[in-house]
Design a protein around this motif. Structure first.
Motif, short mmCIF file in Angstrom:
data_model
loop_
_atom_site.label_atom_id
_atom_site.label_comp_id
_atom_site.label_asym_id
_atom_site.label_seq_id
_atom_site.Cartn_x
_atom_site.Cartn_y
_atom_site.Cartn_z
N ASP A 69 0.85 -1.19 0.00
CA ASP A 69 0.00 0.00 0.00
C ASP A 69 0.89 1.24 0.00
O ASP A 69 2.12 1.16 0.00
CB ASP A 69 -0.98 -0.01 1.18
N ARG A 71 1.50 3.59 2.22
CA ARG A 71 2.36 3.76 3.41
C ARG A 71 3.57 2.83 3.34
O ARG A 71 4.70 3.23 3.65
CB ARG A 71 1.57 3.47 4.68
N GLN A 72 3.36 1.60 2.89
CA GLN A 72 4.47 0.64 2.78
C GLN A 72 5.46 1.06 1.69
O GLN A 72 6.67 0.88 1.85
CB GLN A 72 3.92 -0.75 2.49
N ARG A 161 -1.57 -7.10 -9.71
CA ARG A 161 -0.87 -6.15 -8.84
C ARG A 161 -1.28 -4.72 -9.16
O ARG A 161 -1.40 -3.89 -8.25
CB ARG A 161 0.65 -6.32 -8.97
N ALA A 164 -4.59 -4.21 -7.46
CA ALA A 164 -4.43 -4.10 -6.02
C ALA A 164 -3.83 -2.75 -5.65
O ALA A 164 -4.25 -2.11 -4.67
CB ALA A 164 -3.55 -5.23 -5.49
N SER A 165 -2.85 -2.30 -6.43
CA SER A 165 -2.24 -0.99 -6.16
C SER A 165 -3.24 0.13 -6.33
O SER A 165 -3.22 1.12 -5.58
CB SER A 165 -1.05 -0.77 -7.11
N ARG A 167 -6.48 -0.08 -5.77
CA ARG A 167 -7.34 -0.10 -4.58
C ARG A 167 -6.63 0.55 -3.39
O ARG A 167 -7.24 1.31 -2.63
CB ARG A 167 -7.75 -1.54 -4.24
N HIS A 168 -5.35 0.24 -3.23
CA HIS A 168 -4.57 0.86 -2.15
C HIS A 168 -4.54 2.38 -2.32
O HIS A 168 -4.67 3.13 -1.34
CB HIS A 168 -3.14 0.32 -2.14
N ARG A 171 -7.82 4.01 -1.38
CA ARG A 171 -7.98 4.06 0.08
C ARG A 171 -7.12 5.17 0.68
O ARG A 171 -7.58 5.92 1.54
CB ARG A 171 -7.62 2.71 0.69
N ASP A 172 -5.88 5.28 0.21
CA ASP A 172 -5.01 6.34 0.71
C ASP A 172 -5.56 7.72 0.36
O ASP A 172 -5.50 8.65 1.18
CB ASP A 172 -3.61 6.18 0.12
#
Length: 250
Positions: A69, A71-72, A161, A164-165, A167-168, A171-172
């Motif tokens: 995500d 933050r990571q 991927r 998924a990125s 979606r991350h 959310r951010d």
């Protein structure tokens, strides 16, 4: 070459330990390849330029088992920066890379000397469907060479991927992006291409207003990836911005 677990492109003089550099942060699912034209222009002007592929994408795909995500990604970029013993750097980010850069500047302010946010995305006022529609509107406005680079990078990163990125990033955008921007105190230049359907003029003004010392610029004839289609203009903007006093006019 691989630096601290991330594939990294180097341009210009080698950054000495403790010396500042220009770090270019790519967008969602991409690699640093679409920053090469700008990196070369900046290097020609004497800058030490580093362009990492973020973990989980392109040539750094194997650095993690699944898509990180925002933050990571910021934590991984901070680890990479620390491992290279760089002084506070000038970060230039594009699109969702701006969310990563904002998270890094908020959590590790001593690593960032200045920020340049090019076409910052995603703005929290739009849904995922609207963002996808904007991306489709942008594609015909970009150079064909860029579309070929992007398509290749998306295939290497992989569709699952990339999804998924996305979606991350959504959310951010909804939960953290504006809060991170509000914690940024370093001089920040927010840039958009005049034809960018993703980062509107009102949105970049809001971004510049959220940071402690923000200003905006617009590049005629460019779209979302203004750093790629107008690298000379962008390099001049960055060079001029880097020379301004904090709080002064861009």
């Amino acid at each position: 070459m691989t630096e601290a677990g991330l594939f990294t492109r180097r341009f210009g003089v080698l950054p000495r330990s403790g010396a500042p550099a220009v770090v270019l942060v790519h967008g969602l699912g991409l690699s640093g390849r679409y920053f090469v034209p700008l990196a070369r222009r900046l290097a020609e002007r004497g800058a030490a330029v580093l362009v990492p592929d973020l973990p989980g994408t392109a040539r750094s795909r194997a650095a993690v088992a699944r898509a990180p995500d925002v933050r990571q990604l910021a934590l991984a970029l901070a680890h990479w920066h620390r491992s290279l013993a760089l002084a506070p750097s000038l970060l230039v980010a594009n699109s969702v890379g701006c969310q990563v850069a904002a998270a890094l500047a908020a959590s590790n302010p001593r690593m960032v000397r200045r920020l340049v946010l090019v076409g910052p995305a995603l703005d929290p006022g739009a849904s995922g469907r609207h963002h996808c529609a904007r991306l489709l509107r942008d594609a015909p406005r970009e150079p064909l060479r860029l579309l070929a680079v992007a398509a290749s990078d998306y295939l290497v990163t992989g569709p699952l991927r990339c999804a998924a990125s996305f979606r991350h990033a959504l959310r951010d955008s909804a939960e953290s992006f504006e809060a991170n921007l509000a914690q940024v105190r370093v001089p920040t230049l927010v840039v958009r291409g005049a034809g960018d359907p993703i980062a509107s003029r009102s949105w970049i003004r809001r971004v510049a207003g959220l940071v402690g010392d923000g200003r905006t610029a617009e590049i005629p004839g460019a779209a979302h990836a203004a750093h790629y289609s107008a690298p000379d203009v962008m390099a001049t903007l960055i060079q001029k911005f880097a020379a301004t006093e904090p709080g002064g006019p861009a």
